[in-house]
Design an enzyme around this catalytic site. Structure first.
Site, PDB file in Angstrom:
ATOM      1  CB  CYS A 158       6.661  -2.465  15.948  1.00 41.10           C
ATOM      2  SG  CYS A 158       8.291  -1.969  15.351  1.00 41.10           S
TER       3      CYS A 158
ATOM      4  CB  CYS B 233       3.296  -1.751  13.578  1.00 43.87           C
ATOM      5  SG  CYS B 233       3.261  -1.315  11.834  1.00 43.87           S
TER       6      CYS B 233
ATOM      7  CD  GLU C  15      -2.825  -1.307   2.354  1.00 44.11           C
ATOM      8  OE1 GLU C  15      -3.943  -1.786   2.175  1.00 44.11           O
ATOM      9  OE2 GLU C  15      -2.417  -0.962   3.471  1.00 44.11           O
TER      10      GLU C  15
ATOM     11  CB  CYS D  37       3.127   7.588   3.110  1.00 44.50           C
ATOM     12  SG  CYS D  37       3.590   6.375   4.341  1.00 44.50           S
TER      13      CYS D  37
ATOM     14  CB  CYS E 135       1.410   6.000  11.473  1.00 49.44           C
ATOM     15  SG  CYS E 135       2.132   7.485  10.868  1.00 49.44           S
TER      16      CYS E 135
ATOM     17  CB  CYS F 295       7.325  -5.106   8.395  1.00 51.04           C
ATOM     18  SG  CYS F 295       8.622  -4.029   9.073  1.00 51.04           S
TER      19      CYS F 295
HETATM   20  N1  SAH Z   1       9.888   0.541   9.647  1.00 47.35           N
HETATM   21  C1  SAH Z   1      10.026   1.964   9.515  1.00 47.35           C
HETATM   22  C2  SAH Z   1       9.081   2.549   8.499  1.00 47.35           C
HETATM   23  C3  SAH Z   1       7.601   2.482   8.883  1.00 47.35           C
HETATM   24  S1  SAH Z   1       7.126   4.067   9.392  1.00 47.35           S
HETATM   25  C4  SAH Z   1       9.872   2.613  10.872  1.00 47.35           C
HETATM   26  O1  SAH Z   1       9.446   1.946  11.800  1.00 47.35           O
HETATM   27  O2  SAH Z   1      10.214   3.790  11.022  1.00 47.35           O
HETATM   28  C5  SAH Z   1       5.658   3.803  10.209  1.00 47.35           C
HETATM   29  C6  SAH Z   1       5.579   4.680  11.442  1.00 47.35           C
HETATM   30  O3  SAH Z   1       4.330   4.478  12.084  1.00 47.35           O
HETATM   31  C7  SAH Z   1       6.649   4.334  12.464  1.00 47.35           C
HETATM   32  O4  SAH Z   1       7.083   5.493  13.094  1.00 47.35           O
HETATM   33  C8  SAH Z   1       5.870   3.449  13.412  1.00 47.35           C
HETATM   34  O5  SAH Z   1       6.482   3.368  14.653  1.00 47.35           O
HETATM   35  C9  SAH Z   1       4.535   4.133  13.442  1.00 47.35           C
HETATM   36  N2  SAH Z   1       3.433   3.281  13.840  1.00 47.35           N
HETATM   37  C10 SAH Z   1       3.331   1.946  13.726  1.00 47.35           C
HETATM   38  N3  SAH Z   1       2.144   1.513  14.196  1.00 47.35           N
HETATM   39  C11 SAH Z   1       1.483   2.613  14.608  1.00 47.35           C
HETATM   40  C12 SAH Z   1       0.184   2.829  15.159  1.00 47.35           C
HETATM   41  N4  SAH Z   1      -0.640   1.822  15.373  1.00 47.35           N
HETATM   42  N5  SAH Z   1      -0.174   4.107  15.432  1.00 47.35           N
HETATM   43  C13 SAH Z   1       0.670   5.134  15.199  1.00 47.35           C
HETATM   44  N6  SAH Z   1       1.883   4.993  14.676  1.00 47.35           N
HETATM   45  C14 SAH Z   1       2.290   3.751  14.387  1.00 47.35           C
END
Ligand code: SAH
Length: 347
Positions: A118, A121, A94, A107, A339, A114
């Site tokens: 995390c 996420c 996406e 974005c 995000c 991935c």
């Molecule tokens: N793997 C990289 C690129 C993904 S960026 C990274 O982690 O930076 C995606 C962003 O969204 C990251 O900052 C991640 O921590 C954040 N994120 C992930 N799940 C989220 C959620 N449920 N709510 C808000 N931010 C989230």
């Protein structure tokens, strides 16, 4: 027998020129085709109208163009657009277009699924299926640029690598894609308008600095206390905060470019004073700004957005220490484009 044809965009310009010479044509033909493939974004050899039919057929016999296909496009009530992008092997990633009054940001994804884990996420639940090719990353940008022109009457202004995947775990392909995005033979976009976001892989952050990149770096920090960070981002157990900090200091020394920390405040996880103090202390080592991002729920009871008071406490403490802090509201939540919500629900 069907031979697997190679994607022509895996060839560099020199290789393409050599290919034409080896086939009795002029090297100039390579330049022409290269321009069609990248700056003109051709989806098929047929599109290449100033190339003779015989040449197009010859290319057809030797190569494919594994162009992405935007399968579905959803538009949020706030104007955010989410593309579900079908890859040549049927997998889906996406990408998102985020408009503001003055600019549009793409974005983009760097992996299918991935590599990391995390807990908060949605993408992490997909696991990593494969890395995206440079052209597949580039195509996502081109698709969003087109949508930006169509819906917002101006070209794409910024790119963030904050879609699916961990960009630094697909280092070479991400670098190649950025090379094309910034090259005049591609989109000609300034690297200052590009941000690569990482969960924090110290070795690769140092490599970025050594490679003298000109784009911005964001790090998803979420906690400056090892115990908490490795609980919510289990992979980070292998990369303690001290090691991450050292790589960020190295990055700043080489690039003189401030880092952005992405940080979500959750109830009962990192909304206490010790967490705030640890972040302020961490930020003193590394020239940075902090983006407090809103939590987008992903059907997991463990994580809940902290209260506004706790967020205010963070802002107060960071500002008192002279650290720039911004609160980022989510966009595109109604279409699962915010995000951490990218999880191919529609595919
Ligand atoms: N793997 C990289 C690129 C993904 S960026 C990274 O982690 O930076 C995606 C962003 O969204 C990251 O900052 C991640 O921590 C954040 N994120 C992930 N799940 C989220 C959620 N449920 N709510 C808000 N931010 C989230």
């Amino acid at each position: 027998m069907q031979i697997d044809k190679k994607d022509i965009r895996a060839l560099s310009k020199i290789q393409l020129r050599d290919f034409f010479v080896a086939n009795g044509d002029k090297s100039f033909r390579g330049n022409q085709v290269y321009e069609w493939l990248w700056s003109k974004g051709a989806h098929s050899f047929e599109d290449m109208t100033n190339v003779s039919k015989a040449t197009r057929e010859m290319l057809e016999n030797n190569f494919v163009i594994n162009h992405i296909k935007v399968d579905t496009m959803q538009r949020s009530e706030d104007g955010t657009v989410k593309n579900a992008v079908r890859l040549h092997d049927g997998l889906v990633v996406e990408s998102v277009l985020i408009p503001t009054n003055t600019r549009t940001t793409a974005c983009v994804s760097s992996q299918v699924g991935c590599s990391l884990d995390c807990n908060f996420c949605a993408t992490a639940r997909l696991k990593r299926m494969r890395n995206l090719e440079p052209a597949e990353i580039y195509d996502q940008v081109i698709a969003i640029d087109k949508e930006s022109r169509l819906y917002y009457n101006h070209p794409l202004s910024n790119i963030v690598f904050m879609g699916m995947g961990e960009p630094l775990m697909n280092y070479n392909n991400v670098m190649k894609a950025i090379e094309m995005i910034t090259s005049n033979e591609g989109l000609g976009m300034s690297p200052k308008r590009i941000t690569v976001s990482t969960s924090g892989v110290p070795k690769m952050i140092k490599k970025l600095a050594d490679d003298d990149v000109k784009f911005n770096l964001a790090v998803s920090l979420h906690s400056a206390i090892d115990e908490i960070r490795s609980r919510i981002m289990p992979f980070s157990e292998s990369f303690p905060l001290a090691e991450l900090r050292e790589s960020l200091e190295y990055w700043y020394k080489k690039t003189k470019s401030k880092i952005s920390f992405e940080y979500v405040v959750w109830k009962g996880i990192n909304d206490d004073k010790a967490s705030i103090d640890a972040l302020v202390k961490y930020c003193k080592y590394v020239p940075c700004k902090v983006n407090l991002i809103e939590y987008n729920p992903i059907d997991d009871g463990e994580f809940q957005q902290a209260s506004q008071e706790s967020i205010n406490e963070y802002i107060k403490a960071l500002e008192a220490a002279g650290i720039v802090v911004k609160v980022r509201r989510s966009r595109g939540k109604d279409i699962d484009a915010a995000c951490g919500q990218l999880a191919n629900k529609e595919a």
